[in-house]
Scaffold this motif. Structure first.
Motif, PDB file in Angstrom:
ATOM      1  N   VAL A 173       0.558  -1.595  -0.052  1.00  0.00           N
ATOM      2  CA  VAL A 173      -0.529   0.039  -0.170  1.00  0.00           C
ATOM      3  C   VAL A 173       0.880   1.830   0.003  1.00  0.00           C
ATOM      4  CG1 VAL A 173      -1.754   1.743   1.374  1.00  0.00           C
ATOM      5  CG2 VAL A 173      -2.033  -0.843   0.978  1.00  0.00           C
ATOM      6  N   MET A 174       2.005   1.226   0.779  1.00  0.00           N
ATOM      7  CA  MET A 174       2.819   2.757   0.807  1.00  0.00           C
ATOM      8  C   MET A 174       3.274   3.165  -0.034  1.00  0.00           C
ATOM      9  SD  MET A 174       5.687   0.824   2.964  1.00  0.00           S
ATOM     10  CE  MET A 174       7.315   2.244   3.290  1.00  0.00           C
ATOM     11  N   THR A 175       3.536   2.077  -1.229  1.00  0.00           N
ATOM     12  CA  THR A 175       4.337   3.084  -1.841  1.00  0.00           C
ATOM     13  C   THR A 175       3.390   3.799  -3.570  1.00  0.00           C
ATOM     14  OG1 THR A 175       4.234   0.584  -2.888  1.00  0.00           O
ATOM     15  CG2 THR A 175       6.251   0.957  -1.660  1.00  0.00           C
ATOM     16  N   THR A 176       2.331   3.625  -2.661  1.00  0.00           N
ATOM     17  CA  THR A 176       1.185   4.198  -4.299  1.00  0.00           C
ATOM     18  C   THR A 176       0.970   6.292  -3.936  1.00  0.00           C
ATOM     19  OG1 THR A 176      -0.713   4.333  -3.067  1.00  0.00           O
ATOM     20  CG2 THR A 176       0.130   1.761  -4.001  1.00  0.00           C
ATOM     21  N   TRP A 204      -8.166  -8.008   4.467  1.00  0.00           N
ATOM     22  CA  TRP A 204      -9.668  -6.531   4.756  1.00  0.00           C
ATOM     23  C   TRP A 204      -9.155  -5.716   3.400  1.00  0.00           C
ATOM     24  CZ3 TRP A 204     -10.346  -4.562  10.435  1.00  0.00           C
ATOM     25  CH2 TRP A 204     -10.773  -5.954  11.518  1.00  0.00           C
ATOM     26  N   GLY A 205     -10.510  -5.480   3.398  1.00  0.00           N
ATOM     27  CA  GLY A 205     -10.055  -3.834   2.432  1.00  0.00           C
ATOM     28  C   GLY A 205      -9.264  -4.587   1.207  1.00  0.00           C
ATOM     29  N   SER A 206      -9.355  -3.159  -0.063  1.00  0.00           N
ATOM     30  CA  SER A 206      -8.085  -3.713  -0.991  1.00  0.00           C
ATOM     31  C   SER A 206      -6.465  -3.663  -0.218  1.00  0.00           C
ATOM     32  CB  SER A 206      -8.496  -3.261  -2.461  1.00  0.00           C
ATOM     33  OG  SER A 206      -8.089  -1.886  -1.826  1.00  0.00           O
ATOM     34  N   THR A 207      -5.498  -5.058  -0.582  1.00  0.00           N
ATOM     35  CA  THR A 207      -4.116  -4.346  -0.356  1.00  0.00           C
ATOM     36  C   THR A 207      -3.683  -4.505  -1.091  1.00  0.00           C
ATOM     37  OG1 THR A 207      -3.954  -7.078  -0.352  1.00  0.00           O
ATOM     38  CG2 THR A 207      -4.091  -5.885   1.911  1.00  0.00           C
ATOM     39  N   GLY A 208      -4.207  -4.219  -2.583  1.00  0.00           N
ATOM     40  CA  GLY A 208      -3.806  -4.008  -3.897  1.00  0.00           C
ATOM     41  C   GLY A 208      -2.601  -4.085  -4.397  1.00  0.00           C
ATOM     42  N   THR A 209      -2.171  -4.882  -5.611  1.00  0.00           N
ATOM     43  CA  THR A 209      -1.083  -5.505  -6.083  1.00  0.00           C
ATOM     44  C   THR A 209       0.591  -5.265  -5.182  1.00  0.00           C
ATOM     45  OG1 THR A 209      -0.871  -3.932  -8.281  1.00  0.00           O
ATOM     46  CG2 THR A 209      -2.321  -5.724  -8.055  1.00  0.00           C
ATOM     47  N   GLN A 210       1.437  -5.519  -5.879  1.00  0.00           N
ATOM     48  CA  GLN A 210       3.073  -5.520  -5.761  1.00  0.00           C
ATOM     49  C   GLN A 210       2.866  -4.687  -6.768  1.00  0.00           C
ATOM     50  OE1 GLN A 210       4.329  -6.764  -3.445  1.00  0.00           O
ATOM     51  NE2 GLN A 210       4.368  -8.946  -2.904  1.00  0.00           N
TER      52      GLN A 210
END
Length: 262
Positions: A173-176, A204-210
């Motif tokens: 998440v943190m790199t978006t 939970w929720g969307s953890t996004g992609t790598q």
């Protein structure tokens, strides 16, 4: 040998220093009093709980500990939460929590699981938080968020009355760009930030992609001989805006591994 002690960071502009590792207590704290004692000895004195944790057993277990070691209360940055969004409900839950925790105040009280900050963080709640602060029942107020985090953080930064936020935050998440911007706004607003779900394995929720950046962050630490879990923590701690990481630590092994990473 020197006692392992976890470093501290400033919790936003609240004037409070918190350990960079926070004890998530979604486990049977009543049966794990030794673990709580050891956490204090190692400087893991930021404790995160909620009424519903461990089938409503988490708070009373902490209360049992504080009743036995009242001198530790001053050392502990104690956080609990409420899912209610009305002043009456918040008051009831706060009073129940204080009763369970055997204390007359909490250091930080969260509106639990905010997903729409514009609608949920009302002026009514602001007035309630100010009233509870003036009564000495809470020191700081804020919220936790597991979904729609970026919007919630960005909105909170404009309010001026949110002291702390706990958000899902990990190497995915943190790199978006959206998340980086939201964190920046909160940091500039002086809000204390705690990261949770740092292992990115949450459903939970969307953890996004790598992202390649996220992968590189953790890989750097794995190359230094750390476990994947430790590397995930370090990737998040490498962001100076994060005051603490809240981690579910229900065994001495996990507690020790996370402290070594810290």
């Amino acid at each position: 040998a020197a006692v392992m002690q976890v470093d501290t960071r400033s919790f936003g502009r609240t004037g409070v220093q918190v350990p960079i590792l926070s004890l998530g207590t979604m486990f049977d704290t009543g049966a794990n009093q030794l673990l709580l004692r050891q956490a204090v000895k190692w400087g893991v004195t930021y404790w995160d709980t909620a009424q519903g944790y461990n089938r409503w057993g988490s708070e009373p277990g902490i209360g049992k500990y504080l009743a036995k070691f009242p001198e530790d209360r001053k050392k502990i940055f104690l956080v609990t939460k409420s899912g209610r969004r009305d002043p009456g409900g918040l008051t009831d839950e706060l009073n129940d929590s204080l009763d369970n925790l055997k204390t007359d105040y909490v250091d930080l009280f969260f509106a639990h699981g905010v997903s729409n900050a514009e609608n949920e963080l009302t002026t009514e709640i602001k007035a309630w938080a100010e009233k509870m602060k003036s009564k000495g029942k809470i020191r700081l107020f804020g919220f936790s968020t597991h979904s729609n985090m970026e919007r919630c953080l960005s909105h909170a930064a404009t309010l001026g009355w949110i002291d702390g936020i706990m958000t899902t935050y990990n190497y995915k998440v943190m790199t978006t760009d959206k998340m980086k911007r939201a964190m920046d706004l909160c940091h500039k607003a002086g809000i204390g930030l705690t990261a949770m779900k740092t292992q990115a394995s949450s459903s939970w929720g969307s953890t996004g992609t790598q992202t390649p950046e996220g992968m590189a962050l953790t890989q750097r630490f794995i190359d230094k001989g750390l476990t994947k879990e430790q590397a995930s923590l370090l990737a998040v701690w490498s962001d100076e805006r994060i005051a603490a990481i809240c981690s579910q630590m229900n065994t001495m092994t996990i507690l020790k591994a996370n402290i070594q990473a810290a």
